[in-house]
Enzyme design. Structure first.
Site, PDB file in Angstrom:
ATOM      1  N   GLU A 135     -23.398 -38.316  32.584  1.00  0.00           N
ATOM      2  CA  GLU A 135     -24.687 -39.021  32.582  1.00  0.00           C
ATOM      3  C   GLU A 135     -24.641 -40.087  31.483  1.00  0.00           C
ATOM      4  O   GLU A 135     -24.732 -39.780  30.307  1.00  0.00           O
ATOM      5  CB  GLU A 135     -25.843 -38.054  32.336  1.00  0.00           C
ATOM      6  CG  GLU A 135     -27.192 -38.752  32.485  1.00  0.00           C
ATOM      7  CD  GLU A 135     -28.365 -37.819  32.304  1.00  0.00           C
ATOM      8  OE1 GLU A 135     -29.455 -38.119  32.841  1.00  0.00           O
ATOM      9  OE2 GLU A 135     -28.223 -36.789  31.623  1.00  0.00           O
ATOM     10  N   ALA A 146     -34.025 -40.737  27.228  1.00  0.00           N
ATOM     11  CA  ALA A 146     -33.497 -40.178  25.976  1.00  0.00           C
ATOM     12  C   ALA A 146     -31.986 -40.429  25.882  1.00  0.00           C
ATOM     13  O   ALA A 146     -31.191 -39.510  25.697  1.00  0.00           O
ATOM     14  CB  ALA A 146     -33.800 -38.690  25.889  1.00  0.00           C
ATOM     15  N   ASN A 225     -37.973 -39.269  37.635  1.00  0.00           N
ATOM     16  CA  ASN A 225     -37.839 -39.572  36.211  1.00  0.00           C
ATOM     17  C   ASN A 225     -36.816 -40.674  35.993  1.00  0.00           C
ATOM     18  O   ASN A 225     -35.681 -40.591  36.476  1.00  0.00           O
ATOM     19  CB  ASN A 225     -37.436 -38.324  35.427  1.00  0.00           C
ATOM     20  CG  ASN A 225     -38.483 -37.221  35.531  1.00  0.00           C
ATOM     21  OD1 ASN A 225     -38.239 -36.163  36.110  1.00  0.00           O
ATOM     22  ND2 ASN A 225     -39.659 -37.467  34.994  1.00  0.00           N
ATOM     23  N   HIS A 257     -41.836 -32.372  33.782  1.00  0.00           N
ATOM     24  CA  HIS A 257     -41.253 -33.630  34.234  1.00  0.00           C
ATOM     25  C   HIS A 257     -41.905 -34.150  35.517  1.00  0.00           C
ATOM     26  O   HIS A 257     -42.013 -35.355  35.713  1.00  0.00           O
ATOM     27  CB  HIS A 257     -39.748 -33.463  34.474  1.00  0.00           C
ATOM     28  CG  HIS A 257     -38.935 -33.456  33.225  1.00  0.00           C
ATOM     29  ND1 HIS A 257     -38.870 -32.359  32.388  1.00  0.00           N
ATOM     30  CD2 HIS A 257     -38.157 -34.421  32.653  1.00  0.00           C
ATOM     31  CE1 HIS A 257     -38.081 -32.640  31.354  1.00  0.00           C
ATOM     32  NE2 HIS A 257     -37.638 -33.873  31.499  1.00  0.00           N
ATOM     33  N   ASP A 280     -31.563 -29.772  33.418  1.00  0.00           N
ATOM     34  CA  ASP A 280     -31.426 -30.882  32.466  1.00  0.00           C
ATOM     35  C   ASP A 280     -31.639 -30.354  31.042  1.00  0.00           C
ATOM     36  O   ASP A 280     -32.195 -31.037  30.185  1.00  0.00           O
ATOM     37  CB  ASP A 280     -32.428 -32.003  32.776  1.00  0.00           C
ATOM     38  CG  ASP A 280     -32.077 -33.319  32.090  1.00  0.00           C
ATOM     39  OD1 ASP A 280     -30.939 -33.445  31.581  1.00  0.00           O
ATOM     40  OD2 ASP A 280     -32.940 -34.207  32.020  1.00  0.00           O
ATOM     41  N   ALA A 314     -37.212 -35.652  26.623  1.00  0.00           N
ATOM     42  CA  ALA A 314     -35.803 -35.670  26.223  1.00  0.00           C
ATOM     43  C   ALA A 314     -35.116 -34.413  26.723  1.00  0.00           C
ATOM     44  O   ALA A 314     -34.906 -33.452  25.981  1.00  0.00           O
ATOM     45  CB  ALA A 314     -35.685 -35.779  24.707  1.00  0.00           C
ATOM     46  N   GLY A 315     -34.771 -34.399  28.010  1.00  0.00           N
ATOM     47  CA  GLY A 315     -34.202 -33.191  28.581  1.00  0.00           C
ATOM     48  C   GLY A 315     -35.269 -32.113  28.670  1.00  0.00           C
ATOM     49  O   GLY A 315     -36.471 -32.388  28.661  1.00  0.00           O
TER      50      GLY A 315
END
Length: 393
Positions: A135, A146, A225, A257, A280, A314-315
């Site tokens: 990623e 992030a 997202n 999310h 994630d 952020a994740g």
């Protein structure tokens, strides 16, 4: 001679049906020999390896996981990968793709080479690392999320060749921005190497996604997202993902999310067969609230939500067993469908469904045994218990 393993459950979730008060028999080779109704107690007296639970499901496969329990893929150590693997087993996973974040070529290569070295030792403890999900760094800065903007790079097949070499061919998925791919040469290159191109952290429009599919685009990373949403005059990336039946769609099922109503919209629009539950997860998964890092960025975790100082997500701190539970209890999706999205679907995307991803006679005995609240009691990888609630990892 080692005796077979018997697994008893109130509900056994198979691809075809839910078997009430059933059993699974695992042979000495770690393969599923029998699935069906529970045999008489008298027939089981001679067996010592008997495990019981409420739900018996195929081991989960998480194709998008950065870390957990204090570890991250980018730590680039054997200890980190071992720690993540054991943590994933604790949450019912028998396999996962360890996932990178945007970093320099040197640091990314180091992390990839570390995965290669780890795999070469063929560790039997913990969930199996099935490969790498890359990623970044080939993403769009406008949708960086992030990810460190200063380390984002233009798409490069030469750099990808280096990454492939350092990983020993273990890269299975690459999240990238197809709108930056001139003539879709990068997409074609990934496809030619057997790597799954996945749109993510992208500002691509509908037409770009449709074109990229013709060159091998196969999946989408954490749908909704960090991508263009739907507008009635511009369907965006989301519109393309929802309507193109051959594209897989990852979903972070934490109700943070993506709103539950939108998850239901996804299921109704796309159908179950192409949706993949992911976590994630970052290193804070499984730990208390506090300050952590992800790819060199400061992350604040409060009430289980992981965010940058700017407020951007952020994740996550999500765990696969709880993601499946969330789909069932908060999105009102059946257990059979929810389990499929966490096991068979990711196996199909990775081309592993011939021997993994479902409770089917003749397949590997990759199994999670859950209680009535979806807590993991046992995780079994090819017939071997890799996590037990009674004894820890």
């Amino acid at each position: 001679m080692k005796e077979p393993t018997i697994i008893l459950g109130s509900k056994i979730i198979t691809p075809l049906k839910v078997i009430e008060n059933g059993m699974v028999i695992v042979n000495n080779d770690g393969m599923i020999e029998y699935i069906g109704e529970e045999k008489k107690a008298a027939d089981l007296v001679s067996y010592n390896n008997i495990y019981k639970g409420e739900y018996i499901v195929p081991g989960f496969i998480d194709i998008h996981c950065h870390g957990g329990n204090g570890y991250d893929t980018m730590d680039s150590t054997y200890e980190a990968l071992k720690g993540i693997s054991k943590f994933k087993a604790k949450n019912g996973c028998t396999g996962f793709l360890t996932t990178t974040t945007t970093s320099s070529v040197i640091e990314t290569a180091k992390a990839l080479n570390n995965v290669k070295g780890y795999k070469e030792q063929s560790p039997e403890e913990g969930a199996e690392i099935l490969g790498v999900h890359l990623e970044g760094p080939f993403i769009n800065a406008k949708q960086k999320g992030a990810q460190r903007e200063d380390l984002i790079m233009p798409l490069s097949t030469e750099i990808m060749k280096k990454f492939i070499k350092e990983s020993g061919g273990l890269i299975k998925i690459v999240t990238y921005a197809p709108e930056l791919d001139i003539d879709f040469k990068f997409t074609s290159f990934l496809n030619s190497r057997g790597i799954i191109p996945s749109i993510g952290h992208s500002f691509a429009d509908y037409e770009t996604i449709i074109s990229a599919i013709r060159f091998g685009l196969k999946s989408s990373s954490h749908i909704f997202n960090q991508m263009k949403g739907i507008h009635h005059r511009e369907p965006g990336a989301v519109g393309a993902i929802l309507t193109e039946e051959n594209l897989f769609a990852e979903i972070i099922a934490d109700c943070i999310h993506v709103h539950p109503a939108i998850v239901n919209l996804l299921v109704k629009a796309k159908g179950v067969d192409k949706i993949i539950i992911i976590t994630d997860a970052m290193r804070a998964a499984g730990l208390q609230d506090g300050i952590y890092d992800l790819g060199g960025l400061k992350v604040l975790v409060k009430k289980g939500e992981a965010r940058l100082e700017s407020g951007s997500l952020a994740g996550s701190t999500l765990m696969m067993n709880k993601a499946v539970q969330s789909m069932i209890e908060k999105m009102s999706i059946s257990i059979e469908k929810s389990v499929r999205m966490a096991s068979l679907n990711p196996a199909q995307l990775l081309g592993l469904d011939k021997n993994r991803g479902s409770l089917t006679t003749g397949k590997r005995a990759d199994i999670a045994v859950l209680d009535n609240n979806f807590n993991v009691i046992y995780t079994i990888r090819k017939g071997k218990v890799i996590y037990s609630k009674d004894y820890g990892d």
